[in-house]
Structures are given as structure tokens and as C-alpha cells.
Design an enzyme around this catalytic site. Structure first.
Site, PDB file in Angstrom:
ATOM      1  N   ARG A  54     -34.324  16.075   4.776  1.00  0.00           N
ATOM      2  CA  ARG A  54     -34.588  14.476   4.741  1.00  0.00           C
ATOM      3  C   ARG A  54     -33.163  13.821   5.287  1.00  0.00           C
ATOM      4  NH1 ARG A  54     -39.282  13.987   0.774  1.00  0.00           N
ATOM      5  NH2 ARG A  54     -38.382  11.853   0.877  1.00  0.00           N
TER       6      ARG A  54
ATOM      7  N   ARG B 159     -34.166   7.176   3.196  1.00  0.00           N
ATOM      8  CA  ARG B 159     -34.068   5.644   1.766  1.00  0.00           C
ATOM      9  C   ARG B 159     -32.634   5.632   2.136  1.00  0.00           C
ATOM     10  NH1 ARG B 159     -38.961   6.387  -1.872  1.00  0.00           N
ATOM     11  NH2 ARG B 159     -38.909   8.366  -1.283  1.00  0.00           N
TER      12      ARG B 159
ATOM     13  N   ARG C 160     -38.096   0.195   7.504  1.00  0.00           N
ATOM     14  CA  ARG C 160     -39.660   0.812   6.052  1.00  0.00           C
ATOM     15  C   ARG C 160     -39.398  -0.029   5.470  1.00  0.00           C
ATOM     16  NH1 ARG C 160     -43.082   2.354   3.653  1.00  0.00           N
ATOM     17  NH2 ARG C 160     -42.033   3.875   2.067  1.00  0.00           N
TER      18      ARG C 160
ATOM     19  N   ASP D  13     -44.693  14.209   8.031  1.00  0.00           N
ATOM     20  CA  ASP D  13     -44.981  14.758   6.344  1.00  0.00           C
ATOM     21  C   ASP D  13     -45.671  15.844   6.729  1.00  0.00           C
ATOM     22  OD1 ASP D  13     -43.395  14.227   3.389  1.00  0.00           O
ATOM     23  OD2 ASP D  13     -46.384  15.117   3.268  1.00  0.00           O
TER      24      ASP D  13
ATOM     25  N   TYR E 292     -50.089  21.485  -3.060  1.00  0.00           N
ATOM     26  CA  TYR E 292     -50.544  19.951  -3.589  1.00  0.00           C
ATOM     27  C   TYR E 292     -52.241  19.263  -3.579  1.00  0.00           C
ATOM     28  CZ  TYR E 292     -48.557  15.499  -2.839  1.00  0.00           C
ATOM     29  OH  TYR E 292     -49.063  13.991  -3.292  1.00  0.00           O
TER      30      TYR E 292
HETATM   31  O1  CP3 Z   1     -36.353  17.900   6.687  1.00  0.00           O
HETATM   32  C1  CP3 Z   1     -37.056  16.448   7.080  1.00  0.00           C
HETATM   33  O2  CP3 Z   1     -37.130  15.505   6.581  1.00  0.00           O
HETATM   34  C2  CP3 Z   1     -38.228  17.132   7.211  1.00  0.00           C
HETATM   35  C3  CP3 Z   1     -39.480  16.229   6.284  1.00  0.00           C
HETATM   36  C4  CP3 Z   1     -40.243  16.565   5.313  1.00  0.00           C
HETATM   37  C5  CP3 Z   1     -40.385  15.452   4.723  1.00  0.00           C
HETATM   38  N1  CP3 Z   1     -41.599  15.613   3.089  1.00  0.00           N
HETATM   39  C6  CP3 Z   1     -40.422  13.740   4.897  1.00  0.00           C
HETATM   40  C7  CP3 Z   1     -40.880  12.792   3.925  1.00  0.00           C
HETATM   41  C8  CP3 Z   1     -40.847  17.253   4.827  1.00  0.00           C
HETATM   42  C9  CP3 Z   1     -40.727  18.780   5.136  1.00  0.00           C
HETATM   43  C10 CP3 Z   1     -41.053  16.816   3.481  1.00  0.00           C
HETATM   44  C11 CP3 Z   1     -41.843  17.904   1.801  1.00  0.00           C
HETATM   45  C12 CP3 Z   1     -42.762  17.418   1.679  1.00  0.00           C
HETATM   46  N2  CP3 Z   1     -43.494  16.289   1.579  1.00  0.00           N
HETATM   47  C13 CP3 Z   1     -43.132  18.114   0.312  1.00  0.00           C
HETATM   48  C14 CP3 Z   1     -42.956  19.191  -0.347  1.00  0.00           C
HETATM   49  C15 CP3 Z   1     -41.413  19.290  -1.309  1.00  0.00           C
HETATM   50  C16 CP3 Z   1     -40.360  19.693  -0.950  1.00  0.00           C
HETATM   51  O3  CP3 Z   1     -40.039  17.791  -1.246  1.00  0.00           O
HETATM   52  O4  CP3 Z   1     -39.996  19.701  -0.102  1.00  0.00           O
HETATM   53  C17 CP3 Z   1     -43.935  16.879  -0.814  1.00  0.00           C
HETATM   54  C18 CP3 Z   1     -45.152  17.515  -1.684  1.00  0.00           C
HETATM   55  C19 CP3 Z   1     -45.002  15.603   0.538  1.00  0.00           C
HETATM   56  C20 CP3 Z   1     -45.158  15.141   0.571  1.00  0.00           C
HETATM   57  C21 CP3 Z   1     -44.505  13.469   0.101  1.00  0.00           C
HETATM   58  N3  CP3 Z   1     -44.129  13.091   0.966  1.00  0.00           N
HETATM   59  C22 CP3 Z   1     -43.521  13.163  -1.005  1.00  0.00           C
HETATM   60  C23 CP3 Z   1     -44.472  13.373  -2.772  1.00  0.00           C
HETATM   61  C24 CP3 Z   1     -43.670  11.700  -0.700  1.00  0.00           C
HETATM   62  C25 CP3 Z   1     -43.461  10.779  -1.893  1.00  0.00           C
HETATM   63  C26 CP3 Z   1     -42.150  10.786  -2.189  1.00  0.00           C
HETATM   64  C27 CP3 Z   1     -41.315  11.140  -2.008  1.00  0.00           C
HETATM   65  O5  CP3 Z   1     -39.739  12.568  -1.884  1.00  0.00           O
HETATM   66  O6  CP3 Z   1     -40.564  10.277  -1.146  1.00  0.00           O
HETATM   67  C28 CP3 Z   1     -43.437  12.005   1.019  1.00  0.00           C
HETATM   68  C29 CP3 Z   1     -42.481  10.945   1.377  1.00  0.00           C
HETATM   69  C30 CP3 Z   1     -41.570  11.381   2.179  1.00  0.00           C
HETATM   70  N4  CP3 Z   1     -41.849  13.011   3.335  1.00  0.00           N
HETATM   71  C31 CP3 Z   1     -40.510  10.493   2.750  1.00  0.00           C
HETATM   72  C32 CP3 Z   1     -40.095  11.809   4.261  1.00  0.00           C
HETATM   73  C33 CP3 Z   1     -39.055  10.952   4.356  1.00  0.00           C
HETATM   74  C34 CP3 Z   1     -39.670   9.601   2.473  1.00  0.00           C
HETATM   75  C35 CP3 Z   1     -41.104   8.646   2.934  1.00  0.00           C
HETATM   76  C36 CP3 Z   1     -40.708   6.989   2.497  1.00  0.00           C
HETATM   77  O7  CP3 Z   1     -40.596   6.607   1.682  1.00  0.00           O
HETATM   78  O8  CP3 Z   1     -39.883   6.182   3.199  1.00  0.00           O
END
Ligand code: CP3
Length: 340
Positions: free
Chosen positions: A22, A26, A35, A71, A149
Site C-alpha cells: 500500500r 491516502r 482522489r 485492488d 470476501y
Molecule cells: O500494496 C498495494 O497497494 C496493493 C494493492 C491493494 C489494495 N488493496 C489497494 C487499495 C491490495 C493488495 C489490497 C488488498 C485488499 N483490498 C483486501 C485484502 C485485505 C488486505 O488489506 O490486504 C481487500 C479485502 C480489499 C478490498 C478493499 N479495497 C477494501 C476493504 C478497501 C477499503 C478500505 C481501505 O483500506 O481503504 C479498498 C480500497 C483500497 N485498496 C485502497 C487502496 C490503495 C484505498 C482507496 C482509497 O480510498 O483511496
């Protein structure tokens, strides 16, 4: 070859390479500005924006690899599993998968070129925009994490519905895992063909299972997944929550095992033996004063004891409250402290 790719192959490196899960997110003012203009899924589907966001942490932090901005849930759309991002609680599955008939309705096969072409375009644009020598990592969610999920319909603390299906209808469970595994293989191989130089499989939620249940309900699918991946790039197999699963994950596949912060890196590596290891600083170490952050990073580096094949990372993803300055300090510290 880059230090990151050398470490994946357990070759000696001039310093310990570092990237952060990640690392685009943000906590960065530039990300927040984008965003404010686009929704999250809109950013993922706009390959110019996705490439820009993927490259930003490389120039801003000096990390040794980029990870594609996307994602794990994007693959659900071609599988016919609808979801939407709500404003506050993240994504929600429109109609959670709970019974065999729901599993039957999931698509048998995906065509990544046709349905996820925007991800493959982002790979190509990122590769041409990245500084030379900085590899791009592609990724997918692992079948278990994706399955839990879509069964729970969102985040979960107990995985009740997932275990109910797994324990009461193993036929439906395996059918769902098979569909997800086949889709993940096609998706990752398409990313590799498009130009990613390593792939990571995120089994972020696997720690909900006991070792026996992992062996019975998940490991055979993970073995098939890793055996079917294009072997021209290294693979990272990441899981969190239950350190007792790492030997079973290693047996399933992956050139690198990604571990979380709940275990000690040195003793975990002693137990796992001949594999590269990625990890494992507690992400919230970044909220500590600089000296404490460095002491905690040093403990991770010391645990590796100069063994070739260590890739420094957090034990899970960066979080919105982190500061760019502190993250940058961590990257610089790991590079300086590990220089050989
Ligand atoms: O390292 C990386 O950046 C890889 C990309 C990645 C993201 N999410 C980017 C993202 C990966 C591998 C994930 C994992 C993910 N996403 C999971 C598995 C659990 C984990 O945390 O490893 C799940 C269930 C998701 C689904 C998801 N996407 C959720 C629950 C959320 C909202 C909560 C949060 O943490 O913001 C997202 C959004 C998300 N995925 C963002 C990013 C960069 C943030 C988006 C934003 O609001 O700008």
C-alpha cells in the site's frame, strides 16, 4: 538485475531492498489530491492515473520496487460478482455467495484481455514511465481471501458464513475455489505477459484458518495456482494472521514468503529454511518517534542475519495516518543500515 529481483532469487545484494505494501495511498498528499477528483475504482480503470500513482512512491520514497495500483476485487467484475464502493465502509458485495446455486452462477472463465484490459494497459504505461532498474510487481488476491470476501459480502471478524459453506458443503466450496483459482492464474499470467517483473498473491485473510483446515480446504488450490503460473518471474506468497500456516504456505508455492508482524522474522526463517522472506515491520512502528522506528527496523534486519533473500517490507499495508516524511526515513534507514 535489480536488488529486489536478486533478493527474490536469494542472490547476494549490496543492501536489503525495501518496498511497502500500500505504498500508494491516502497518506500521500498527491494521492489525496487525485482522489478528490476521481473515485477509487475510477482511478484503477484510468490507466494513465493508475500508472502515475504506481510510480509516485518510487520517486517520493526511493523504494526498490513499484506495485501496480489496483485492488484485489477488480477480478470479481468479469466473474459476474457485483460490488460497489460505499463512501465510508469500503466495498460491499451486492449479493453475497452463500449456497451452491450462487457458486454455479459465478463465471466459469475470464478473459483478462477483454475484461481487465485497463489493468494490463496500466502495466505497460507504468513500465515505460518507471526509472530503469526499478521492477514492477503485479498482484492478485488469493482464492481464499477472495472467496471469504464474496461470501461474507464485506469485511468480517469471524468469517462465519465462509466457514459455514466450507464445513457444510465442501463440494460448493471447492467449486468456488476452483473458479477463483483458474481466474487468478489467467489474470496473473496476463499481467506477466504485459510486463510485470514479479507477482504477489495476497492471502491477507488466511489467518482465520487452522493449519488442518488450510491443508484440507485451501492448500490443494494454492498448489495448483503456483504450478500454473508463468515461471519467468518470481512469485511472492503473502499471508497474515497465523504464523503456524507459513510452512504450509511455503509447501504450496512461492519463491518468496511474505510474513506479517505477529512472528519473529529470524526464527520464522530458521524454521522455513530454503526460501526468500519478505517482511515484517509492524506498520504502526511508523507512528513511533524516529529513534524507536529505527530500533524496530533494526530488529527486523538483525533477524535476517545477512542471509541472502530478505526483502524488507511492513507486516501489512501502509495506512492513511502515516506521514511521507517518516516512511521516507524508514526507507533511507534500511538502505543505510543494511549496506554491505
Ligand atoms: O500494496 C498495494 O497497494 C496493493 C494493492 C491493494 C489494495 N488493496 C489497494 C487499495 C491490495 C493488495 C489490497 C488488498 C485488499 N483490498 C483486501 C485484502 C485485505 C488486505 O488489506 O490486504 C481487500 C479485502 C480489499 C478490498 C478493499 N479495497 C477494501 C476493504 C478497501 C477499503 C478500505 C481501505 O483500506 O481503504 C479498498 C480500497 C483500497 N485498496 C485502497 C487502496 C490503495 C484505498 C482507496 C482509497 O480510498 O483511496
Amino acid at each position: 538485475m535489480s536488488e529486489f529481483l536478486r533478493a527474490c532469487r536469494r542472490e547476494p545484494t549490496a543492501f536489503t531492498p525495501i518496498w511497502l505494501m500500500r505504498q500508494a495511498g491516502r497518506y500521500q498528499p498527491e494521492y489525496r489530491a487525485l482522489r478528490a477528483r476521481y473515485g477509487f475504482i475510477e482511478m484503477c480503470k484510468n490507466s494513465d492515473v493508475a500508472a502515475e500513482v504506481t510510480i509516485l512512491p518510487v520517486t517520493q520514497l526511493g523504494v526498490d520496487a513499484a506495485i501496480l495500483f489496483a485492488d484485489i476485487l477488480l477480478i470479481l467484475e468479469p466473474l459476474g460478482i457485483g460490488f460497489e464502493f460505499t463512501k465510508d465502509d469500503g466495498p460491499r458485495i451486492a449479493k453475497p455467495i452463500r449456497v451452491a446455486a450462487d457458486v454455479n452462477a459465478v463465471a466459469e472463465r475470464i478473459d483478462p484481455q477483454e475484461s481487465l484490459g485497463y489493468v494490463l494497459d496500466a502495466v505497460k504505461k507504468t513500465r515505460s514511465g518507471l526509472p530503469s532498474g526499478v521492477p514492477l510487481i503485479g498482484f492478485s488476491g488469493a482464492p481464499f481471501t477472495l472467496a471469504s470476501y464474496v461470501i461474507e459480502g464485506g469485511g468480517s471478524r469471524d468469517y462465519m458464513h465462509t466457514k459455514k459453506l466450507m464445513f457444510s458443503d465442501p463440494g460448493a466450496w471447492n467449486a468456488l475455489m476452483e473458479k477463483l483459482t483458474s481466474a487468478v492464474v489467467l489474470y496473473l499470467n496476463a499481467q506477466i505477459k504485459a510486463g510485470v517483473q514479479a507477482v504477489q498473491v495476497f492471502d491477507s485473510w488466511i489467518g482465520a484458518l487452522s493449519p488442518a483446515d488450510y491443508q484440507q480446504y485451501v492448500q490443494p488450490h494454492m498448489k495448483r495456482l503456483f504450478a500454473a503460473l508463468d515461471r519467468s518471474v518470481p512469485t511472492i506468497h503473502f499471508g497474515t494472521g497465523n504464523p503456524a500456516l507459513y510452512p504450509l504456505m511455503k509447501a504450496a508455492g512461492g519463491d518468496v514468503i511474505g510474513i506479517d508482524f505477529r512472528c519473529d522474522l529470524g526464527t520464522t526463517w530458521d524454521a522455513l529454511g530454503d526460501v526468500a522472506l519478505m517482511g515484517n515491520l509492524d506498520p504502526y512502528s511508523l507512528l513511533a518517534p524516529r529513534a524507536e522506528l529505527e530500533a524496530r527496523a533494526k530488529r527486523v534486519l538483525d533477524g535476517a542475519r545477512q542471509r541472502p533473500g530478505h526483502i524488507f517490507n511492513l507486516g501489512h499495508g501502509l495506512f492513511p495516518e502515516a506521514s511521507v516524511e517518516q516512511v521516507r526515513a524508514l526507507v533511507d534507514y534500511v538502505h543505510a543500515q543494511s549496506a554491505r
